[in-house]
Design a protein around this motif. Structure first.
Motif, PDB file in Angstrom:
ATOM      1  N   UNK A  94      -6.920  10.243   0.438  1.00 22.87           N
ATOM      2  CA  UNK A  94      -7.213   8.845   0.676  1.00 22.87           C
ATOM      3  C   UNK A  94      -6.198   8.396   1.827  1.00 22.87           C
ATOM      4  N   UNK A  95      -4.867   8.630   1.824  1.00 30.18           N
ATOM      5  CA  UNK A  95      -4.038   8.354   3.147  1.00 30.18           C
ATOM      6  C   UNK A  95      -4.382   8.915   4.228  1.00 30.18           C
ATOM      7  N   UNK A  96      -4.722   9.954   4.347  1.00 26.87           N
ATOM      8  CA  UNK A  96      -5.449  10.698   5.549  1.00 26.87           C
ATOM      9  C   UNK A  96      -6.727   9.924   5.991  1.00 26.87           C
ATOM     10  N   UNK A  97      -7.679   9.753   5.100  1.00 25.64           N
ATOM     11  CA  UNK A  97      -8.861   8.926   5.469  1.00 25.64           C
ATOM     12  C   UNK A  97      -8.305   7.471   5.895  1.00 25.64           C
ATOM     13  N   UNK A  98      -7.445   6.944   5.329  1.00 25.24           N
ATOM     14  CA  UNK A  98      -6.988   5.451   5.856  1.00 25.24           C
ATOM     15  C   UNK A  98      -6.575   5.497   7.201  1.00 25.24           C
ATOM     16  N   UNK A  99      -5.654   6.574   7.469  1.00 28.00           N
ATOM     17  CA  UNK A  99      -5.208   6.747   8.744  1.00 28.00           C
ATOM     18  C   UNK A  99      -6.125   6.953   9.942  1.00 28.00           C
ATOM     19  N   UNK A 100      -7.341   7.608   9.374  1.00 25.19           N
ATOM     20  CA  UNK A 100      -8.545   7.907  10.512  1.00 25.19           C
ATOM     21  C   UNK A 100      -9.323   6.863  10.579  1.00 25.19           C
ATOM     22  N   UNK A 101      -9.556   6.125   9.609  1.00 23.82           N
ATOM     23  CA  UNK A 101     -10.851   5.117   9.776  1.00 23.82           C
ATOM     24  C   UNK A 101     -10.308   3.593   9.826  1.00 23.82           C
ATOM     25  N   UNK A 102      -8.997   3.434   9.008  1.00 26.75           N
ATOM     26  CA  UNK A 102      -8.274   2.112   8.985  1.00 26.75           C
ATOM     27  C   UNK A 102      -9.096   1.222   7.862  1.00 26.75           C
ATOM     28  N   UNK A 103      -9.807   2.118   6.955  1.00 27.68           N
ATOM     29  CA  UNK A 103     -10.250   1.592   5.702  1.00 27.68           C
ATOM     30  C   UNK A 103      -9.488   1.980   4.702  1.00 27.68           C
ATOM     31  N   UNK A 104      -8.771   0.995   3.698  1.00 28.52           N
ATOM     32  CA  UNK A 104      -8.159   1.567   2.748  1.00 28.52           C
ATOM     33  C   UNK A 104      -8.589   0.395   1.368  1.00 28.52           C
ATOM     34  N   UNK A 105      -9.084   1.125   0.276  1.00 26.70           N
ATOM     35  CA  UNK A 105      -9.543   0.611  -0.961  1.00 26.70           C
ATOM     36  C   UNK A 105      -8.229  -0.006  -1.574  1.00 26.70           C
ATOM     37  N   UNK A 106      -7.043   0.424  -1.546  1.00 35.45           N
ATOM     38  CA  UNK A 106      -6.028  -0.355  -1.926  1.00 35.45           C
ATOM     39  C   UNK A 106      -5.614  -1.421  -1.033  1.00 35.45           C
ATOM     40  N   UNK A 107      -5.646  -1.512   0.012  1.00 35.65           N
ATOM     41  CA  UNK A 107      -5.302  -2.712   0.563  1.00 35.65           C
ATOM     42  C   UNK A 107      -6.356  -3.783   0.378  1.00 35.65           C
ATOM     43  N   UNK A 108      -7.684  -3.546   0.428  1.00 39.35           N
ATOM     44  CA  UNK A 108      -8.444  -4.494   0.003  1.00 39.35           C
ATOM     45  C   UNK A 108      -8.282  -5.279  -1.236  1.00 39.35           C
ATOM     46  N   UNK A 109      -7.885  -4.300  -2.212  1.00 35.38           N
ATOM     47  CA  UNK A 109      -7.649  -4.933  -3.534  1.00 35.38           C
ATOM     48  C   UNK A 109      -6.666  -5.693  -3.483  1.00 35.38           C
ATOM     49  N   UNK A 110      -5.304  -5.184  -2.908  1.00 33.75           N
ATOM     50  CA  UNK A 110      -4.010  -5.886  -2.659  1.00 33.75           C
ATOM     51  C   UNK A 110      -4.199  -7.350  -1.886  1.00 33.75           C
ATOM     52  N   UNK A 121       0.747  -1.285   0.019  1.00 36.39           N
ATOM     53  CA  UNK A 121       0.142  -0.148   0.052  1.00 36.39           C
ATOM     54  C   UNK A 121       0.899   1.435   0.086  1.00 36.39           C
ATOM     55  N   UNK A 122       1.848   1.458   0.829  1.00 32.85           N
ATOM     56  CA  UNK A 122       2.912   2.347   0.722  1.00 32.85           C
ATOM     57  C   UNK A 122       3.274   2.500  -0.490  1.00 32.85           C
ATOM     58  N   UNK A 123       3.960   1.477  -1.336  1.00 35.57           N
ATOM     59  CA  UNK A 123       4.536   1.542  -2.398  1.00 35.57           C
ATOM     60  C   UNK A 123       3.601   2.081  -3.448  1.00 35.57           C
ATOM     61  N   UNK A 124       2.523   1.658  -3.359  1.00 36.79           N
ATOM     62  CA  UNK A 124       1.428   1.971  -4.239  1.00 36.79           C
ATOM     63  C   UNK A 124       1.184   3.647  -4.426  1.00 36.79           C
ATOM     64  N   UNK A 125       1.018   4.013  -2.700  1.00 28.85           N
ATOM     65  CA  UNK A 125       0.755   5.409  -2.685  1.00 28.85           C
ATOM     66  C   UNK A 125       1.556   6.279  -3.182  1.00 28.85           C
ATOM     67  N   UNK A 126       2.771   5.770  -2.922  1.00 29.36           N
ATOM     68  CA  UNK A 126       4.203   6.567  -3.192  1.00 29.36           C
ATOM     69  C   UNK A 126       4.314   6.692  -4.697  1.00 29.36           C
ATOM     70  N   UNK A 127       4.160   5.595  -5.404  1.00 32.52           N
ATOM     71  CA  UNK A 127       4.481   5.578  -6.808  1.00 32.52           C
ATOM     72  C   UNK A 127       3.048   6.471  -7.542  1.00 32.52           C
ATOM     73  N   UNK A 128       1.929   6.602  -6.838  1.00 32.22           N
ATOM     74  CA  UNK A 128       0.848   7.437  -7.412  1.00 32.22           C
ATOM     75  C   UNK A 128       1.317   9.075  -7.396  1.00 32.22           C
ATOM     76  N   UNK A 129       1.755   9.254  -5.966  1.00 33.91           N
ATOM     77  CA  UNK A 129       2.133  10.735  -5.835  1.00 33.91           C
ATOM     78  C   UNK A 129       3.051  10.999  -6.672  1.00 33.91           C
TER      79      UNK A 129
END
Length: 67
Positions: free
Chosen positions: A39-55, A7-15
């Motif tokens: 999306x990273x901020x939302x995931x840090x607050x809620x624990x729900x990450x669409x990219x994590x679900x896909x991976x 997830x971190x590699x994907x987010x970094x690549x997108x940025x």
């Protein structure tokens, strides 16, 4: 590679890609950077990450952040 690193590699690549596209193609690509950051901020607050679900569905083994 575990889920957290994927997830971190994907987010970094997108940025990075969207920043490069914003400089070379059009400033409107900054919108993708803003979306990724929100999306990273939302995931840090809620624990729900669409990219994590896909991976996870692709069979990446679990880490400690996204279960």
């Amino acid at each position: 590679m575990n889920l957290d690193r994927a997830v971190l590699a994907f987010a970094g690549t997108i940025v990075l890609v969207s920043a490069i596209l914003a400089v070379t193609v059009s400033p409107w690509w900054i919108a993708l950077t803003l979306f990724a950051g929100a999306n990273m901020l939302q995931a840090s607050l809620t624990g729900w990450c669409p990219a994590a679900m896909i991976f996870k569905a692709l069979g990446v083994r679990a880490g400690t952040a996204f279960r």
